[in-house]
Motif scaffolding. Sequence first.
Motif, PDB file in Angstrom:
ATOM      1  N   ILE A   5       0.864  -1.168   0.000  1.00  0.00           N
ATOM      2  CA  ILE A   5       0.000   0.000   0.000  1.00  0.00           C
ATOM      3  C   ILE A   5       0.902   1.219   0.000  1.00  0.00           C
ATOM      4  CG2 ILE A   5      -1.691   1.268   1.341  1.00  0.00           C
ATOM      5  CD1 ILE A   5      -2.284  -1.457   2.664  1.00  0.00           C
ATOM      6  N   VAL A   6       0.594   2.143  -0.847  1.00  0.00           N
ATOM      7  CA  VAL A   6       1.460   3.313  -0.884  1.00  0.00           C
ATOM      8  C   VAL A   6       0.710   4.518  -0.384  1.00  0.00           C
ATOM      9  CG1 VAL A   6       2.759   4.763  -2.404  1.00  0.00           C
ATOM     10  CG2 VAL A   6       2.584   2.370  -2.780  1.00  0.00           C
ATOM     11  N   LEU A   7       1.290   5.194   0.590  1.00  0.00           N
ATOM     12  CA  LEU A   7       0.653   6.385   1.139  1.00  0.00           C
ATOM     13  C   LEU A   7       1.423   7.604   0.653  1.00  0.00           C
ATOM     14  CD1 LEU A   7       0.020   5.229   4.792  1.00  0.00           C
ATOM     15  CD2 LEU A   7      -1.573   5.230   2.900  1.00  0.00           C
ATOM     16  N   ASP A   8       0.700   8.500   0.014  1.00  0.00           N
ATOM     17  CA  ASP A   8       1.322   9.716  -0.476  1.00  0.00           C
ATOM     18  C   ASP A   8       1.663  10.608   0.713  1.00  0.00           C
ATOM     19  OD1 ASP A   8       2.184  11.623  -2.161  1.00  0.00           O
ATOM     20  OD2 ASP A   8       0.203  12.484  -2.482  1.00  0.00           O
ATOM     21  N   SER A   9       0.681  10.840   1.535  1.00  0.00           N
ATOM     22  CA  SER A   9       0.942  11.463   2.819  1.00  0.00           C
ATOM     23  C   SER A   9       0.452  10.430   3.817  1.00  0.00           C
ATOM     24  CB  SER A   9       0.141  12.754   2.938  1.00  0.00           C
ATOM     25  OG  SER A   9      -1.212  12.421   2.915  1.00  0.00           O
ATOM     26  N   LEU A  10       0.317  10.811   5.073  1.00  0.00           N
ATOM     27  CA  LEU A  10      -0.064   9.824   6.076  1.00  0.00           C
ATOM     28  C   LEU A  10      -1.413   9.174   5.797  1.00  0.00           C
ATOM     29  CD1 LEU A  10       1.115  11.028   9.547  1.00  0.00           C
ATOM     30  CD2 LEU A  10       1.694   8.938   8.336  1.00  0.00           C
ATOM     31  N   ASN A  11      -2.320   9.899   5.184  1.00  0.00           N
ATOM     32  CA  ASN A  11      -3.663   9.359   5.031  1.00  0.00           C
ATOM     33  C   ASN A  11      -4.067   9.069   3.604  1.00  0.00           C
ATOM     34  OD1 ASN A  11      -4.223   9.526   7.784  1.00  0.00           O
ATOM     35  ND2 ASN A  11      -4.433  11.746   7.550  1.00  0.00           N
ATOM     36  N   HIS A  18       4.270   0.023   0.101  1.00  0.00           N
ATOM     37  CA  HIS A  18       4.629  -0.216   1.496  1.00  0.00           C
ATOM     38  C   HIS A  18       4.170  -1.619   1.901  1.00  0.00           C
ATOM     39  CE1 HIS A  18       4.963   0.284   5.785  1.00  0.00           C
ATOM     40  NE2 HIS A  18       3.714  -0.104   5.891  1.00  0.00           N
ATOM     41  N   VAL A  19       5.080  -2.420   2.395  1.00  0.00           N
ATOM     42  CA  VAL A  19       4.742  -3.805   2.723  1.00  0.00           C
ATOM     43  C   VAL A  19       4.255  -3.901   4.162  1.00  0.00           C
ATOM     44  CG1 VAL A  19       5.648  -6.139   2.943  1.00  0.00           C
ATOM     45  CG2 VAL A  19       6.435  -4.668   1.106  1.00  0.00           C
ATOM     46  N   ALA A  20       3.113  -4.540   4.346  1.00  0.00           N
ATOM     47  CA  ALA A  20       2.575  -4.702   5.697  1.00  0.00           C
ATOM     48  C   ALA A  20       2.217  -6.162   5.922  1.00  0.00           C
ATOM     49  CB  ALA A  20       1.320  -3.843   5.855  1.00  0.00           C
ATOM     50  N   THR A  21       2.186  -6.558   7.182  1.00  0.00           N
ATOM     51  CA  THR A  21       1.787  -7.919   7.522  1.00  0.00           C
ATOM     52  C   THR A  21       0.450  -7.863   8.234  1.00  0.00           C
ATOM     53  OG1 THR A  21       4.068  -8.636   7.739  1.00  0.00           O
ATOM     54  CG2 THR A  21       2.429  -9.954   8.851  1.00  0.00           C
ATOM     55  N   THR A  22      -0.470  -8.719   7.795  1.00  0.00           N
ATOM     56  CA  THR A  22      -1.786  -8.738   8.418  1.00  0.00           C
ATOM     57  C   THR A  22      -2.007 -10.105   9.056  1.00  0.00           C
ATOM     58  OG1 THR A  22      -2.556  -7.291   6.674  1.00  0.00           O
ATOM     59  CG2 THR A  22      -4.249  -8.351   8.017  1.00  0.00           C
ATOM     60  N   VAL A 379       2.257 -24.411  -2.511  1.00  0.00           N
ATOM     61  CA  VAL A 379       3.051 -24.233  -1.291  1.00  0.00           C
ATOM     62  C   VAL A 379       3.478 -22.773  -1.206  1.00  0.00           C
ATOM     63  CG1 VAL A 379       5.154 -24.895  -0.066  1.00  0.00           C
ATOM     64  CG2 VAL A 379       3.860 -26.620  -1.329  1.00  0.00           C
ATOM     65  N   ARG A 380       3.184 -22.143  -0.093  1.00  0.00           N
ATOM     66  CA  ARG A 380       3.544 -20.736   0.086  1.00  0.00           C
ATOM     67  C   ARG A 380       4.369 -20.572   1.364  1.00  0.00           C
ATOM     68  NH1 ARG A 380       2.758 -20.161  -4.571  1.00  0.00           N
ATOM     69  NH2 ARG A 380       0.833 -19.423  -5.513  1.00  0.00           N
ATOM     70  N   GLU A 381       5.501 -19.882   1.226  1.00  0.00           N
ATOM     71  CA  GLU A 381       6.317 -19.565   2.398  1.00  0.00           C
ATOM     72  C   GLU A 381       6.359 -18.045   2.555  1.00  0.00           C
ATOM     73  OE1 GLU A 381      10.071 -21.573   2.795  1.00  0.00           O
ATOM     74  OE2 GLU A 381       9.453 -23.194   1.476  1.00  0.00           O
ATOM     75  N   GLY A 382       6.576 -17.590   3.778  1.00  0.00           N
ATOM     76  CA  GLY A 382       6.677 -16.153   4.021  1.00  0.00           C
ATOM     77  C   GLY A 382       5.352 -15.436   3.856  1.00  0.00           C
ATOM     78  N   VAL A 383       4.242 -16.132   4.120  1.00  0.00           N
ATOM     79  CA  VAL A 383       2.925 -15.500   3.949  1.00  0.00           C
ATOM     80  C   VAL A 383       2.248 -15.279   5.303  1.00  0.00           C
ATOM     81  CG1 VAL A 383       2.458 -16.358   1.623  1.00  0.00           C
ATOM     82  CG2 VAL A 383       1.909 -17.799   3.583  1.00  0.00           C
ATOM     83  N   ASP A 384       1.256 -14.392   5.304  1.00  0.00           N
ATOM     84  CA  ASP A 384       0.449 -14.174   6.506  1.00  0.00           C
ATOM     85  C   ASP A 384      -0.980 -14.623   6.223  1.00  0.00           C
ATOM     86  OD1 ASP A 384      -0.690 -12.262   4.946  1.00  0.00           O
ATOM     87  OD2 ASP A 384       0.057 -10.559   6.063  1.00  0.00           O
ATOM     88  N   PHE A 385      -1.878 -14.421   7.178  1.00  0.00           N
ATOM     89  CA  PHE A 385      -3.232 -14.933   6.999  1.00  0.00           C
ATOM     90  C   PHE A 385      -4.015 -14.177   5.931  1.00  0.00           C
ATOM     91  CE2 PHE A 385      -2.388 -17.573  10.568  1.00  0.00           C
ATOM     92  CZ  PHE A 385      -3.137 -18.700  10.279  1.00  0.00           C
ATOM     93  N   PHE A 386      -3.622 -12.947   5.665  1.00  0.00           N
ATOM     94  CA  PHE A 386      -4.260 -12.213   4.558  1.00  0.00           C
ATOM     95  C   PHE A 386      -4.009 -12.951   3.243  1.00  0.00           C
ATOM     96  CE2 PHE A 386      -4.777  -9.163   1.242  1.00  0.00           C
ATOM     97  CZ  PHE A 386      -5.775  -8.311   1.669  1.00  0.00           C
TER      98      PHE A 386
END
Length: 467
Positions: A5-11, A18-22, A379-386
Amino acid sequence: MVKEIVLDSLNEYKGESHVATTNACKLCTPLGATIAFKGVEGAIPFLHGSQGCATYMRRYIISHFREPMDIASSALGEKNAIYGGGPNLKKGLLNAMQKYGAKVVGVATTCLTETIGDDVARILTEFREEFGDLPLADVVHVSTPSYSGTHMDGFHGAVKALADQLCPGGMQDKVAPTGRVNLMPGMVSPADIRHLREICLGFGIAPTILPDYSETLDGPALLEYENIPSGGTPVAEIRAMSGASASIELGRAITAQETAGTSLESRFGVPLFRLGLPMGIRETDSLFEALKQISGNPVPRELSLERGRYIDALVDGHKYVSGMRAVVYGEEDLIIGLTTFLAEIGVKPVMVATGAKKRGVAEHIRSACGDLLREMPIVREGVDFFDIVDEAAALSPDILVGHSKGQKAARDWNIPLLRCGFPIHDRFGGQRMLHLGYRGAQSLFDRLVNIVLEKKQSDSDIGYGYL
Ligand code: SF4
């Protein structure tokens, strides 16, 4: 997830960058180390970091094992983040030894102390010099930055640190043959550890199980509280691991790592048997072959009977589960074992996922399952529940297999969840779940068939008296 997700400004959402883990499909690295340290007699796990880390891990572990879980901490604050945590670590170690009466303190680092670069080995040397006139306990330390690993790395790292630091040296330090066998079972349940001991004794083998939290994390009710619960691998046995006739290390995915087993082999020439977690018939047969080879004894009759009863159960019950599509997730070693177990009973694993990275899970599944699998699962490695939910939804699974964190997806898809591994936070008795050996396979199979029947019964308008 690893959606970007890319944020131009904070919102302001702009695109992908931007990489996030869910909802991660792994746990904090030192958490695994604290469980391993808990499996040593007289030991207390100690986190070099902030108090919040210890509180989080204690809560997490207690809710699975339903036992007290004391974790000491150097309780660092802002000042220590700038000037270093050495003084707090030394003070905390003295407290753990003097107030708790610890015989061993297992120190694991945290994100904070790894980031500020505290040199724990040097601080411990200073500690021994400064307080050398006091009766000090053994201190074992392991580096566990959580931003670059999982709880399994912390667990295996702590086991290796125990073997390296309590049984140090090389061939010139090797003790006389003890006739024992070193058994490193990996992060399995207390019930699994008890069963492995029983299996070894059945073959006439005296095992040194490292770690052994079968009592410390699943103990009896006591009238008087013990600061440090009884049980755990005796330190004298760890010191004598160099004299063992063999080592057995369970878990296919650790083959890429330096471990306690490889260290004992290279330093003392203790022959190492590296096997998969004995889940299902094939992998348990492999363990039993190794035990036969090491002991020179045949498979005990009681264990042969368990194998036969399990096969009989498969004949009776395979019709209920055959052809079902399963999504399996969790720790790398466990998911390989579970996939083998499922393939043997005719369930089709369609996706196998873990939060760990670069463990060669697909290759291990191929080698463990052989011709059992007509088609390899995704088979998936390095993944989260999302990621898992996102991809698995299109595969129309009939069942989820893993720990409690899959509960929400199972509910959303209205399919059963076969709970196994760690953590089990939404059911009772996670520490007594048996996964290993023919008996463990029997227990998993019975539970699986029953949750499938339960769903069939509750989904039916008329219900069934007989299924
Ligand atoms: S800060 Fe790091 S070590 Fe502490 S609880 Fe969080 S992930 Fe674990």
